[in-house]
Design an enzyme around this catalytic site. Structure first.
Site, PDB file in Angstrom:
ATOM      1  N   TYR A  81       0.808  -1.185   0.155  1.00 62.31           N
ATOM      2  CA  TYR A  81       0.088   0.112  -0.090  1.00 62.31           C
ATOM      3  C   TYR A  81       0.887   1.343   0.069  1.00 62.31           C
ATOM      4  CZ  TYR A  81      -2.938   3.861   1.742  1.00 62.31           C
ATOM      5  OH  TYR A  81      -3.514   4.951   2.015  1.00 62.31           O
TER       6      TYR A  81
HETATM    7  O1  LIG Z   1      -2.129   6.798   7.819  1.00 61.62           O
HETATM    8  C1  LIG Z   1      -2.380   6.253   6.774  1.00 61.62           C
HETATM    9  O2  LIG Z   1      -2.058   6.562   5.833  1.00 61.62           O
HETATM   10  C2  LIG Z   1      -2.928   4.934   6.797  1.00 61.62           C
HETATM   11  O3  LIG Z   1      -3.969   4.988   8.090  1.00 61.62           O
HETATM   12  C3  LIG Z   1      -4.769   3.918   8.245  1.00 61.62           C
HETATM   13  O4  LIG Z   1      -3.706   2.774   8.495  1.00 61.62           O
HETATM   14  P1  LIG Z   1      -3.401   2.405  10.052  1.00 61.62           P
HETATM   15  O5  LIG Z   1      -2.678   3.754  10.575  1.00 61.62           O
HETATM   16  O6  LIG Z   1      -2.628   1.283  10.028  1.00 61.62           O
HETATM   17  O7  LIG Z   1      -4.813   2.379  10.619  1.00 61.62           O
HETATM   18  P2  LIG Z   1      -5.520   1.094  11.422  1.00 61.62           P
HETATM   19  O8  LIG Z   1      -5.541   0.114  10.280  1.00 61.62           O
HETATM   20  O9  LIG Z   1      -6.794   1.729  11.789  1.00 61.62           O
HETATM   21  O10 LIG Z   1      -4.513   0.804  12.524  1.00 61.62           O
HETATM   22  C4  LIG Z   1      -4.423   1.820  13.548  1.00 61.62           C
HETATM   23  C5  LIG Z   1      -3.658   1.200  14.809  1.00 61.62           C
HETATM   24  O11 LIG Z   1      -4.399  -0.049  15.297  1.00 61.62           O
HETATM   25  C6  LIG Z   1      -3.359  -1.029  15.316  1.00 61.62           C
HETATM   26  N1  LIG Z   1      -4.109  -2.285  15.241  1.00 61.62           N
HETATM   27  C7  LIG Z   1      -4.629  -2.691  14.240  1.00 61.62           C
HETATM   28  C8  LIG Z   1      -5.447  -3.775  13.944  1.00 61.62           C
HETATM   29  C9  LIG Z   1      -5.307  -4.614  14.816  1.00 61.62           C
HETATM   30  O12 LIG Z   1      -6.360  -5.674  14.891  1.00 61.62           O
HETATM   31  N2  LIG Z   1      -4.875  -4.239  16.086  1.00 61.62           N
HETATM   32  C10 LIG Z   1      -4.068  -3.161  16.213  1.00 61.62           C
HETATM   33  O13 LIG Z   1      -3.457  -3.041  17.147  1.00 61.62           O
HETATM   34  C11 LIG Z   1      -2.360  -0.669  14.017  1.00 61.62           C
HETATM   35  O14 LIG Z   1      -0.983  -1.358  14.239  1.00 61.62           O
HETATM   36  C12 LIG Z   1      -2.321   0.634  14.291  1.00 61.62           C
HETATM   37  O15 LIG Z   1      -1.280   0.936  15.065  1.00 61.62           O
HETATM   38  C13 LIG Z   1      -5.529   3.495   7.145  1.00 61.62           C
HETATM   39  O16 LIG Z   1      -6.286   2.107   7.195  1.00 61.62           O
HETATM   40  C14 LIG Z   1      -4.579   3.476   5.919  1.00 61.62           C
HETATM   41  O17 LIG Z   1      -5.627   3.265   4.816  1.00 61.62           O
HETATM   42  C15 LIG Z   1      -3.706   4.572   5.629  1.00 61.62           C
HETATM   43  O18 LIG Z   1      -4.560   5.689   5.079  1.00 61.62           O
END
Ligand SMILES: O=C(O)[C@H]1O[C@H](OP(=O)(O)OP(=O)(O)OC[C@H]2O[C@@H](n3ccc(=O)[nH]c3=O)[C@H](O)[C@@H]2O)[C@H](O)[C@@H](O)[C@H]1O
Length: 455
Positions: free
Chosen positions: A257
């Protein structure tokens, strides 16, 4: 004396011969008239085809007709228009939706308009008097009924979303035939960091091929629009400098991504360099809020907590909590509008730039990272329900441990200043969530969680 019967054999033969001649003549006549009919029909059909290819009344501005490539696409789209619901009524809807209602208003094509950020930005633009037409393929990466509900909300505000794909160049060209868009807010993308391991090709198709398809049309039309588009905080990948500045390295993406978003930034450079397209990339930091994306952690944690389902909380390999610079949707909308308002015009014409055009990249974050444990704690408080937590080491699936935005540049150039902390933002999200899904959790009175219909 009986007279012998007259000899009729000659008469009979003559009559038979005459009737044979009559039959042959009438068949010939019939054949001749069907031939004439067939040839006339063929001629009319050819005239019609000729008329449609070369004489279909132009829908576009006169400048467009100077562009040969564009004209070719234009001609082909006329044949396909019925395939995507084109025609006079369709064009009227597109024109009405895109017409600004304020002096010097913009006419914006918002891709991904049925998405989370796209629907919020479309509403904000329309509310201040700009013209907006949406484009969305309503794919099923997450529940399409949520996208349809956002579409219905936009429809109430006279915003029309065209159902179609970025890779449909003919459709894009047709849209520009109907409306000389001044801006594109390009938010359509395959989102999600972890899903890239399950369906890598969907990222290439939307974030790379789809983006190029849009840029190809944008560079060909006259006048060229200015483009503001969604990059991502994930481009910082394995960067360890903090807070993340636009000057930091972004050549170590941790997920496909992130790699496609980084590729988008490089592709933007090329189209700016060759064709003079004005391009602004916005690196969004974990955007959340009402009408959000069900694939994001804050959203499915809320759902799972309400259903008594265990949630996985990630920790870094050395046992530290992972953290994100969670950014509230209203702050992001202000950033998007600020970027659109300060976008300069593209400078290209006829396939090349006339002078250098604007090329920008900005962080849009909240500037205060919060650990996922704390995020869950806030949701638990709002729902008055304890989460069943399963703390595990972050799987090696493209995730990064920490994000933190430096937004100095966006502040300097368009006054971007986030104002919503995670607790206030999640409160608004949970209010929306319980209202939208018709859920009555054991809400604490002091939380004032009466359902609301939008942010
Ligand atoms: O800024 C971005 O550019 C991206 O932002 C977002 O990605 P992320 O920051 O990864 O958000 P998100 O999945 O909500 O996980 C949030 C937290 O929960 C943790 N997390 C996640 C899943 C889980 O089961 N457990 C957990 O602890 C995980 O480790 C993380 O620390 C958008 O989805 C992406 O499309 C993109 O735009």
């Amino acid at each position: 004396m009986m007279s012998s019967p007259p000899d009729t054999s000659k008469t009979i033969k003559l009559e038979r011969y005459n009737s044979y001649i009559r039959r042959v003549t009438s068949t010939k006549l019939l054949n001749a008239s069907s031939k004439i009919l067939f040839r006339t029909t063929l001629l009319i059909a050819l005239i019609l085809v000729f008329f449609f290819i070369f004489n279909y009344p132009p829908l576009s501005s006169p400048e467009n007709n100077n562009n040969h490539h564009h004209r070719q696409l234009h001609t082909r789209t006329n044949f396909l228009s019925s395939a995507f619901g084109g025609g006079a009524a369709w064009e009227k809807k597109v024109r009405q939706s895109s017409t600004p209602r304020r002096p010097n208003g913009m006419s914006v094509l918002v891709t991904g308009a049925a998405g989370f950020i796209g629907s919020h930005c479309s509403l904000a633009l329309k509310k201040r008097g700009d013209g907006v037409v949406g484009l969305d393929n309503f794919n099923s990466y997450y529940d399409p009924s949520l996208k349809r509900a956002r579409e219905a909300l936009l429809k109430q505000h006279q915003i029309y979303i065209v159902e179609g794909d970025l890779n449909d160049a003919l459709l894009l060209s047709k849209l520009f035939d109907v409306v000389p868009f001044t801006h594109i807010l390009h938010l359509a993308a395959q989102a999600g960091v972890r899903y890239a391991m399950q369906n890598p090709q969907s990222y290439i198709k939307s974030n790379i091929a789809g983006f190029v398809s849009l840029l190809e049309v944008a560079k060909s039309v006259k006048p060229q629009p200015a483009i503001v588009w969604a990059s991502s905080s994930s481009v910082y990948g394995l960067n360890t400098d903090n807070p993340f500045s636009e000057l930091h390295r972004t050549d170590q993406p941790a997920s496909l991504y992130a790699a496609t978003k980084k590729a988008g930034e490089e592709i933007a450079h090329t189209y700016n360099h060759i064709y003079g397209l004005s391009l602004t990339a916005l690196r969004f930091f974990t955007v959340y809020g009402p009408w959000g994306r069900p694939d994001m952690a804050y959203f499915f944690f809320t759902k799972d907590i309400l259903h008594g389902k265990t949630i996985d909380l990630y920790q870094t390999q050395d046992g530290k909590e992972v953290a994100r610079d969670f950014t509230y949707i209203d702050d992001i909308v202000k950033g998007c509008l600020g970027a659109l308002d300060t976008a300069e015009k593209s400078t290209g014409s006829g396939g090349k730039k006339r002078w250098p055009a604007q090329l920008r990249i900005y962080n849009l974050g909240n500037t205060s990272p919060v650990g996922v444990g704390k995020m869950v704690g806030i949701i638990e408080g709002l729902l008055s329900t304890k989460a069943k937590k399963h703390v595990i080491k972050m799987p090696s699936n493209g995730d990064v441990p920490y994000t933190h935005a430096n937004v100095t540049l966006a502040y300097k150039d368009f006054g971007y200043k986030p104002t919503t902390d995670l607790a206030s933002g999640l409160k608004k999200f949970v209010k929306w969530y319980v209202g939208y899904y018709g859920i009555q959790p054991r809400l604490k009175k002091e939380n004032h969680l009466q359902p609301q219909d939008s942010s």
